[in-house]
Write an enzyme that holds these catalytic residues in place. Structure first.
Site, short mmCIF file in Angstrom:
data_model
loop_
_atom_site.label_atom_id
_atom_site.label_comp_id
_atom_site.label_asym_id
_atom_site.label_seq_id
_atom_site.Cartn_x
_atom_site.Cartn_y
_atom_site.Cartn_z
N ALA A 67 0.86 -1.19 0.00
CA ALA A 67 0.00 0.00 0.00
C ALA A 67 0.89 1.23 0.00
O ALA A 67 2.05 1.19 0.43
CB ALA A 67 -0.90 -0.03 1.23
N GLY A 110 0.50 -5.10 0.93
CA GLY A 110 -0.76 -5.13 0.18
C GLY A 110 -0.58 -5.70 -1.23
O GLY A 110 -1.52 -6.27 -1.79
N GLU A 113 -0.79 -9.28 -0.66
CA GLU A 113 -2.20 -9.62 -0.37
C GLU A 113 -3.02 -9.67 -1.67
O GLU A 113 -3.88 -10.52 -1.84
CB GLU A 113 -2.80 -8.61 0.61
N GLU A 133 4.84 -5.15 6.88
CA GLU A 133 3.98 -4.33 7.75
C GLU A 133 4.50 -4.23 9.17
O GLU A 133 4.48 -3.18 9.80
CB GLU A 133 2.55 -4.91 7.78
N1 DAK Z 1 4.56 3.28 -0.84
C1 DAK Z 1 5.00 4.46 -1.40
N2 DAK Z 1 6.11 4.57 -2.11
C2 DAK Z 1 6.86 3.47 -2.28
C3 DAK Z 1 6.48 2.22 -1.74
C4 DAK Z 1 5.27 2.15 -0.99
N3 DAK Z 1 4.77 1.00 -0.47
N4 DAK Z 1 7.42 1.30 -2.07
C5 DAK Z 1 8.35 1.95 -2.81
N5 DAK Z 1 8.01 3.27 -2.94
C6 DAK Z 1 8.74 4.31 -3.65
C7 DAK Z 1 9.99 4.72 -2.89
O1 DAK Z 1 9.66 5.66 -1.92
C8 DAK Z 1 10.83 5.30 -4.02
O2 DAK Z 1 10.32 6.59 -4.33
P1 DAK Z 1 11.37 7.83 -4.57
O3 DAK Z 1 12.21 7.87 -3.36
O4 DAK Z 1 12.12 7.42 -5.82
O5 DAK Z 1 10.46 9.01 -4.77
C9 DAK Z 1 10.50 4.42 -5.20
O6 DAK Z 1 9.26 3.77 -4.88
C10 DAK Z 1 11.54 3.33 -5.44
O7 DAK Z 1 11.74 2.64 -4.21
P2 DAK Z 1 13.18 2.48 -3.54
O8 DAK Z 1 14.09 3.60 -3.92
O9 DAK Z 1 12.94 2.25 -2.09
O10 DAK Z 1 13.68 1.15 -4.26
P3 DAK Z 1 14.67 0.05 -3.67
O11 DAK Z 1 14.96 -0.88 -4.79
O12 DAK Z 1 15.81 0.66 -2.92
O13 DAK Z 1 13.78 -0.74 -2.59
C11 DAK Z 1 11.77 -1.87 -1.76
C12 DAK Z 1 12.67 -1.48 -3.00
C13 DAK Z 1 10.50 -2.54 -2.31
C14 DAK Z 1 12.55 -2.87 -0.92
C15 DAK Z 1 11.46 -0.60 -0.95
O14 DAK Z 1 10.93 0.37 -1.84
C16 DAK Z 1 10.46 -0.86 0.13
O15 DAK Z 1 10.79 -1.38 1.18
N6 DAK Z 1 9.21 -0.40 -0.09
C17 DAK Z 1 8.20 -0.38 0.93
C18 DAK Z 1 7.64 -1.77 1.21
C19 DAK Z 1 6.53 -1.65 2.21
O16 DAK Z 1 6.81 -1.45 3.41
N7 DAK Z 1 5.30 -1.65 1.75
C20 DAK Z 1 4.12 -1.27 2.50
C21 DAK Z 1 3.68 -2.37 3.48
S1 DAK Z 1 2.21 -1.90 4.37
C22 DAK Z 1 -5.37 -1.49 2.91
C23 DAK Z 1 -4.95 -2.57 2.18
C24 DAK Z 1 -3.65 -3.01 2.30
C25 DAK Z 1 -2.78 -2.36 3.13
C26 DAK Z 1 -3.17 -1.27 3.85
C27 DAK Z 1 -4.48 -0.82 3.77
N8 DAK Z 1 -6.71 -1.02 2.79
C28 DAK Z 1 -7.61 -1.67 1.82
C29 DAK Z 1 -7.21 0.08 3.59
C30 DAK Z 1 -1.38 -2.80 3.14
C31 DAK Z 1 -0.38 -2.21 3.81
C32 DAK Z 1 0.99 -2.39 3.33
O17 DAK Z 1 1.24 -2.85 2.25
#
Ligand code: DAK
Length: 259
Positions: A67, A110, A113, A133
């Site tokens: 997400a 997400g 998911e 998460e």
């Molecule tokens: N959200 C926003 N931006 C993201 C992102 C995310 N989840 N994942 C990556 N980006 C963005 C980064 O900020 C970066 O943007 P800039 O800095 O270039 O502006 C760009 O994508 C490239 O990412 P990285 O520079 O970080 O790339 P790397 O290769 O170094 O790393 C990575 C890749 C996938 C390991 C890293 O980006 C990462 O850890 N990303 C976040 C993973 C994460 O924590 N995801 C969220 C989990 S919480 C819901 C349904 C579902 C959910 C919630 C509510 N509802 C229906 C209400 C689910 C929640 C989640 O998913």
């Protein structure tokens, strides 16, 4: 007029409805609008008689890296409750046509998911899966703790969910999360081949088989068996059952009509 941006691309080709997540700059991070667009596209394909199978895929380096954290950062409990977005997400469960997910790169949070909502998953050998998460101080809320546990069992799921670690495509294959692994450059082609094979099957059988398998996941065996039997009987009132069996006897290829 302020036209809402589109975060997905859709297309219909040879009976296959394609949904491509398209925010590659942020690794296809799923924002509120994107959830709505995915659900709407799935439901339209479900109603479209020219679509037999749905394919869901990412673009660039990710299927989806979860997400959108920028969007979640400022959210509070009341906003989330009022937005009630999980309800939208749950509508994916009601899609009756088979959904094949093609995962390349990251499928996290997400994004994972969403992949787990698919009926089958093909993964490129560079795919990485995980639930980060826990490291953000939250937990999966769109079925992650439930679907992963049903799929790989409690102790395995605990490891994935409590550590937040990322797992390789090979590990996902070993755990039975994905159907097969492919070289990244072949993922799309092989996904379309699988989709085409399924799209040539009688639509009512596909529909009732999918329904019965979902019952197997959700219900005790006796209730699942009951549902299976009803669906089995039901298919004998379809024209495609007569066509399928007559074609076998006449040694020709069946022509299914979906009725
Ligand atoms: N959200 C926003 N931006 C993201 C992102 C995310 N989840 N994942 C990556 N980006 C963005 C980064 O900020 C970066 O943007 P800039 O800095 O270039 O502006 C760009 O994508 C490239 O990412 P990285 O520079 O970080 O790339 P790397 O290769 O170094 O790393 C990575 C890749 C996938 C390991 C890293 O980006 C990462 O850890 N990303 C976040 C993973 C994460 O924590 N995801 C969220 C989990 S919480 C819901 C349904 C579902 C959910 C919630 C509510 N509802 C229906 C209400 C689910 C929640 C989640 O998913």
């Amino acid at each position: 007029m302020n036209k809402q941006a589109s975060f997905i691309i859709t297309a219909v080709e040879n009976g296959i409805g394609m949904i491509t997540l398209n925010r590659p700059k942020v690794l296809n991070a799923i924002n509120t609008a994107m959830v709505g667009q995915i659900v709407q596209a799935m439901e339209q394909f479900d109603r479209n008689e020219h679509v037999k199978v749905i394919v869901l895929q990412g673009t660039g380096r990710a299927f989806a890296a979860g997400a959108d954290i920028d969007e979640m950062l400022e959210k509070n409990t009341i906003e989330l409750e009022l937005l009630n977005q999980f309800e939208d997400w749950d509508r994916i469960t009601w899609v009756k046509k088979p959904i094949i997910g093609a995962v390349q790169g990251f499928a996290l949070g997400g994004g994972f998911e969403l992949a787990l909502c698919c009926d089958m998953l093909l993964a490129a050998d560079d795919a990485e899966f995980g639930f980060p998460e826990v490291g953000l101080g939250i937990m999966p809320g769109a079925g992650g703790t439930q679907r992963l546990t049903k799929l790989i069992g409690k102790t395995n799921a605990m490891k994935w969910l409590l550590t937040g670690q990322r797992f390789s495509a090979k590990q996902a294959l070993d755990y039975g999360i994905v159907n097969s692994l492919l070289p990244a450059e072949l993922l799309s082609e092989e996904t379309m081949k699988l989709a085409k094979t399924i799209s040539e099957m009688p639509p009512l059988s596909l529909r009732l088989i999918k329904e019965a398998v979902h019952k197997a996941v959700d219900l005790p065996l006796s209730e699942g068996m009951h549902a299976e039997r009803k669906n089995f009987y039901l298919l004998f009132s379809s024209e495609d059952q007569k066509e399928g069996m007559c074609a076998f006897k006449e040694k020709r290829k069946p022509v299914f009509k979906g009725i």
